[in-house]
Design a protein around this motif. Sequence first.
Motif, PDB file in Angstrom:
ATOM      1  N   TYR A 246       0.832  -1.209   0.000  1.00  0.00           N
ATOM      2  CA  TYR A 246       0.000   0.000   0.000  1.00  0.00           C
ATOM      3  C   TYR A 246       0.864   1.254   0.000  1.00  0.00           C
ATOM      4  O   TYR A 246       0.643   2.175  -0.801  1.00  0.00           O
ATOM      5  CB  TYR A 246      -0.906  -0.014   1.228  1.00  0.00           C
ATOM      6  CG  TYR A 246      -1.653   1.276   1.471  1.00  0.00           C
ATOM      7  CD1 TYR A 246      -2.800   1.589   0.737  1.00  0.00           C
ATOM      8  CD2 TYR A 246      -1.223   2.181   2.436  1.00  0.00           C
ATOM      9  CE1 TYR A 246      -3.485   2.768   0.966  1.00  0.00           C
ATOM     10  CE2 TYR A 246      -1.898   3.359   2.663  1.00  0.00           C
ATOM     11  CZ  TYR A 246      -3.035   3.649   1.926  1.00  0.00           C
ATOM     12  OH  TYR A 246      -3.709   4.826   2.156  1.00  0.00           O
TER      13      TYR A 246
ATOM     14  N   VAL B  39       0.933   3.728  -3.203  1.00  0.00           N
ATOM     15  CA  VAL B  39       0.444   5.104  -3.026  1.00  0.00           C
ATOM     16  C   VAL B  39       1.551   6.105  -3.339  1.00  0.00           C
ATOM     17  O   VAL B  39       1.322   7.121  -4.016  1.00  0.00           O
ATOM     18  CB  VAL B  39      -0.077   5.306  -1.585  1.00  0.00           C
ATOM     19  CG1 VAL B  39      -0.325   6.788  -1.305  1.00  0.00           C
ATOM     20  CG2 VAL B  39      -1.359   4.521  -1.376  1.00  0.00           C
TER      21      VAL B  39
ATOM     22  N   PRO C  93      -9.305  12.692   6.247  1.00  0.00           N
ATOM     23  CA  PRO C  93      -9.318  11.326   5.706  1.00  0.00           C
ATOM     24  C   PRO C  93     -10.650  10.612   5.942  1.00  0.00           C
ATOM     25  O   PRO C  93     -11.058   9.781   5.122  1.00  0.00           O
ATOM     26  CB  PRO C  93      -8.180  10.640   6.475  1.00  0.00           C
ATOM     27  CG  PRO C  93      -7.260  11.752   6.864  1.00  0.00           C
ATOM     28  CD  PRO C  93      -8.158  12.926   7.141  1.00  0.00           C
TER      29      PRO C  93
ATOM     30  N   SER D 291      -6.668   6.809  -1.969  1.00  0.00           N
ATOM     31  CA  SER D 291      -5.573   7.428  -1.228  1.00  0.00           C
ATOM     32  C   SER D 291      -4.755   8.352  -2.118  1.00  0.00           C
ATOM     33  O   SER D 291      -4.351   9.440  -1.701  1.00  0.00           O
ATOM     34  CB  SER D 291      -4.675   6.350  -0.613  1.00  0.00           C
ATOM     35  OG  SER D 291      -5.414   5.495   0.239  1.00  0.00           O
TER      36      SER D 291
ATOM     37  N   ALA E 163       1.682   7.499   3.923  1.00  0.00           N
ATOM     38  CA  ALA E 163       1.041   6.240   3.541  1.00  0.00           C
ATOM     39  C   ALA E 163       1.248   5.169   4.611  1.00  0.00           C
ATOM     40  O   ALA E 163       0.318   4.417   4.930  1.00  0.00           O
ATOM     41  CB  ALA E 163       1.599   5.758   2.197  1.00  0.00           C
TER      42      ALA E 163
ATOM     43  N   MET F  93      -1.137   5.875   7.478  1.00  0.00           N
ATOM     44  CA  MET F  93      -2.549   6.018   7.141  1.00  0.00           C
ATOM     45  C   MET F  93      -3.406   5.074   7.979  1.00  0.00           C
ATOM     46  O   MET F  93      -3.045   3.912   8.202  1.00  0.00           O
ATOM     47  CB  MET F  93      -2.764   5.740   5.658  1.00  0.00           C
ATOM     48  CG  MET F  93      -4.143   6.107   5.156  1.00  0.00           C
ATOM     49  SD  MET F  93      -4.449   7.888   5.126  1.00  0.00           S
ATOM     50  CE  MET F  93      -3.498   8.361   3.677  1.00  0.00           C
TER      51      MET F  93
ATOM     52  N   LEU G  24      -8.753   6.476   6.356  1.00  0.00           N
ATOM     53  CA  LEU G  24      -9.286   6.362   4.996  1.00  0.00           C
ATOM     54  C   LEU G  24      -9.463   4.906   4.555  1.00  0.00           C
ATOM     55  O   LEU G  24     -10.559   4.508   4.143  1.00  0.00           O
ATOM     56  CB  LEU G  24      -8.375   7.133   4.033  1.00  0.00           C
ATOM     57  CG  LEU G  24      -8.904   7.416   2.623  1.00  0.00           C
ATOM     58  CD1 LEU G  24      -8.229   8.660   2.049  1.00  0.00           C
ATOM     59  CD2 LEU G  24      -8.658   6.246   1.692  1.00  0.00           C
ATOM     60  N   PRO G  25      -8.419   4.059   4.634  1.00  0.00           N
ATOM     61  CA  PRO G  25      -8.615   2.648   4.221  1.00  0.00           C
ATOM     62  C   PRO G  25      -9.636   1.923   5.094  1.00  0.00           C
ATOM     63  O   PRO G  25     -10.393   1.081   4.590  1.00  0.00           O
ATOM     64  CB  PRO G  25      -7.216   2.039   4.381  1.00  0.00           C
ATOM     65  CG  PRO G  25      -6.284   3.202   4.340  1.00  0.00           C
ATOM     66  CD  PRO G  25      -7.020   4.317   4.990  1.00  0.00           C
TER      67      PRO G  25
END
Length: 303
Positions: free
Chosen positions: A83, A87, A127, A174, A235, A238, A241-242
């Motif tokens: 990820y 990203v 986010p 993202s 990232a 993070m 958001l995910p």
Amino acid sequence: MKHTHTTLLNFEKQRTKTGFLFLLPTLLLCTIFIVIPLIDLIYYSFHEWNGISSTMKFVGLQNYVKLPSTEGFATMFVWTVVYAIGVTVFTVTLSFFVALALDRKGKFVINRPFLRSLWFLPCLLSPTIVGILWNIMYNYNSGIINTVLKYLNLKPINWLETYGVTNIAIIIASVWALMGLCIVIFLAGLQSIPSELFEAAHIDGATKRHRLFYIIIPMMAPSITVNVLTTSITAFKMYELPLIISQGLPGFSTRLLTQRIYFFGFFAREYGIGSAMSVMLVVIITFISLIEFFYLRKREETF
């Protein structure tokens, strides 16, 4: 002459003192909110603690040894790295070309300040909001993406419950959220390139491709370094958001290490394991950031 030398020394001492005083509030805040919590985190990682009890049991490296055997750890570790890399690569690459397009000058170009504002808009959203928006758009039955696919007589895609597809969907969301700041930094770098270089290249008959590879990219090396470092760190850290887009589903395939850290700390009440995982993530981020920094700085010197 001696008097002048003494005056210069006094001036330097005063300037150093003034500079330190200006830095003192920042150093104090960093110590309180970064250094001390990091020390506490390392301390907790060597103990077994539920976060409530007044006593902690020292277990040494046991929490670190347990990490690989925790449920879904391997899948989450791989997904976190993939990820972050995905990203970073797509955000920096796309932002670079968007910045090039926004920097173009010509009478047929749409109002550039307006377009720049639109590209930067996602950075102003939290986010959480971005996650909710993309979760709605990815909805199988009523999401705008599948609605468009149906309109084009294409088969709708189950964006939120399909292995592999959900991972791509999260990376897309993202990238959209992080591109704005990268574009601003690239635009600043582009506008700092002396126009004389392009004029000389034009006189020498250089093509657009030559100007890109021999003027723009070398001159943009510092901007590329900043964007790669900041985007990769963001990232790796993070969380919201995910999580909001997919809830970590299907299985553990879209669950990041940050989400697992939160689980151990606030649901399982295993602060020791959660702290050990946090320390591991900090080490990974630091290691990768140092590699990126030294490699990109070396590229800057080469250019």
